[in-house]
Motif scaffolding. Structure first.
Motif, PDB file in Angstrom:
ATOM      1  N   VAL A 142     -95.352 -30.739 -85.343  1.00  0.00           N
ATOM      2  CA  VAL A 142     -94.213 -31.654 -85.479  1.00  0.00           C
ATOM      3  C   VAL A 142     -93.256 -31.472 -84.305  1.00  0.00           C
ATOM      4  O   VAL A 142     -92.770 -32.454 -83.734  1.00  0.00           O
ATOM      5  N   GLY A 143     -92.997 -30.232 -83.931  1.00  0.00           N
ATOM      6  CA  GLY A 143     -92.094 -29.980 -82.803  1.00  0.00           C
ATOM      7  C   GLY A 143     -92.600 -30.600 -81.513  1.00  0.00           C
ATOM      8  O   GLY A 143     -91.838 -31.244 -80.778  1.00  0.00           O
ATOM      9  N   ARG A 144     -93.880 -30.443 -81.240  1.00  0.00           N
ATOM     10  CA  ARG A 144     -94.443 -31.046 -80.025  1.00  0.00           C
ATOM     11  C   ARG A 144     -94.385 -32.567 -80.102  1.00  0.00           C
ATOM     12  O   ARG A 144     -94.110 -33.235 -79.104  1.00  0.00           O
ATOM     13  N   ASN A 145     -94.617 -33.111 -81.297  1.00  0.00           N
ATOM     14  CA  ASN A 145     -94.537 -34.565 -81.475  1.00  0.00           C
ATOM     15  C   ASN A 145     -93.108 -35.082 -81.324  1.00  0.00           C
ATOM     16  O   ASN A 145     -92.900 -36.186 -80.815  1.00  0.00           O
ATOM     17  N   ILE A 146     -92.145 -34.303 -81.771  1.00  0.00           N
ATOM     18  CA  ILE A 146     -90.737 -34.692 -81.585  1.00  0.00           C
ATOM     19  C   ILE A 146     -90.466 -34.889 -80.101  1.00  0.00           C
ATOM     20  O   ILE A 146     -89.894 -35.895 -79.683  1.00  0.00           O
ATOM     21  N   TRP A 147     -90.893 -33.916 -79.299  1.00  0.00           N
ATOM     22  CA  TRP A 147     -90.644 -34.024 -77.863  1.00  0.00           C
ATOM     23  C   TRP A 147     -91.417 -35.195 -77.254  1.00  0.00           C
ATOM     24  O   TRP A 147     -90.882 -35.941 -76.429  1.00  0.00           O
ATOM     25  N   SER A 148     -92.669 -35.364 -77.643  1.00  0.00           N
ATOM     26  CA  SER A 148     -93.493 -36.445 -77.089  1.00  0.00           C
ATOM     27  C   SER A 148     -92.888 -37.816 -77.366  1.00  0.00           C
ATOM     28  O   SER A 148     -93.006 -38.728 -76.544  1.00  0.00           O
ATOM     29  N   ALA A 149     -92.235 -37.970 -78.515  1.00  0.00           N
ATOM     30  CA  ALA A 149     -91.639 -39.259 -78.883  1.00  0.00           C
ATOM     31  C   ALA A 149     -90.184 -39.382 -78.437  1.00  0.00           C
ATOM     32  O   ALA A 149     -89.594 -40.449 -78.577  1.00  0.00           O
TER      33      ALA A 149
END
Length: 187
Positions: A142-149
């Protein structure tokens, strides 16, 4: 570990900026035979990447600069989690926030691919229960996805990213353990 902690400080201060400099400085510090603090194998002694084995694996996987940057991100995430207002240092919402926020910071500072490598190494070196591992892997992602988005034109300061991470946790996009079961963070 004393060598690695010294290296983290020197990378944070901008004294070491390339992997070549890091390898040379590591050899120099290792020759000094600095004392190693005694630490339990899988304890959070301030954050993630606290054992020599884990740090060495991270260095081999992503190089010294990114590994030491990841350690700095871990320290920041640990500190912010402690003041987040969430409870549950282990397996609670605070733990969920810490994992996600650490991965947000690493993704910003070393890239999402490198962040995943370091986070996976952390989980390999700190095995918990099957539920805790499932929770941690989810929240790391989720953390990596937060940054990606995250919009590139947005404020990417630590405080802005804390706010973004908290909003995702409060919306129930992360997981934690409650009464022996994994539940969404809005439960």
């Amino acid at each position: 570990m004393a060598v690695h902690l010294q290296m983290v400080e020197e990378v944070e201060q901008g004294l070491i900026t390339t992997d070549e400099q890091a390898w040379a400085r590591m050899a120099e510090l290792a020759a000094l035979d600095l004392p190693e603090p005694i630490q339990p194998f899988a304890a959070y002694v301030g954050s993630f990447l606290t054992t020599v084995g884990e740090m060495a694996a991270a260095i081999l996987a992503v190089g010294p600069i990114d590994a030491y940057t990841a350690k700095s991100c871990a320290d920041t995430a640990f500190e912010k989690a402690g003041t987040s207002g969430y409870t549950g240092v282990e397996d609670g919402k605070q733990d969920a926030f810490r994992h996600a926020y650490w991965n947000v910071l690493m993704s910003r500072d070393i890239g999402t691919s490198q962040a995943k490598k370091v986070a996976d190494i952390h989980e390999d070196y700190n095995p918990g229960t099957a539920l805790a591992n499932e929770m941690d892997l989810w929240n790391n992602s989720v953390g990596r996805n937060i940054w990606s988005a995250y919009p590139s034109s947005s404020d990417d300061s630590n405080n802005a990213l804390v706010t973004e991470t908290k909003s995702k946790l409060n919306a129930g996009l992360m997981k934690y353990i409650k009464n022996g079961a994994i539940v969404w963070t809005n439960a």
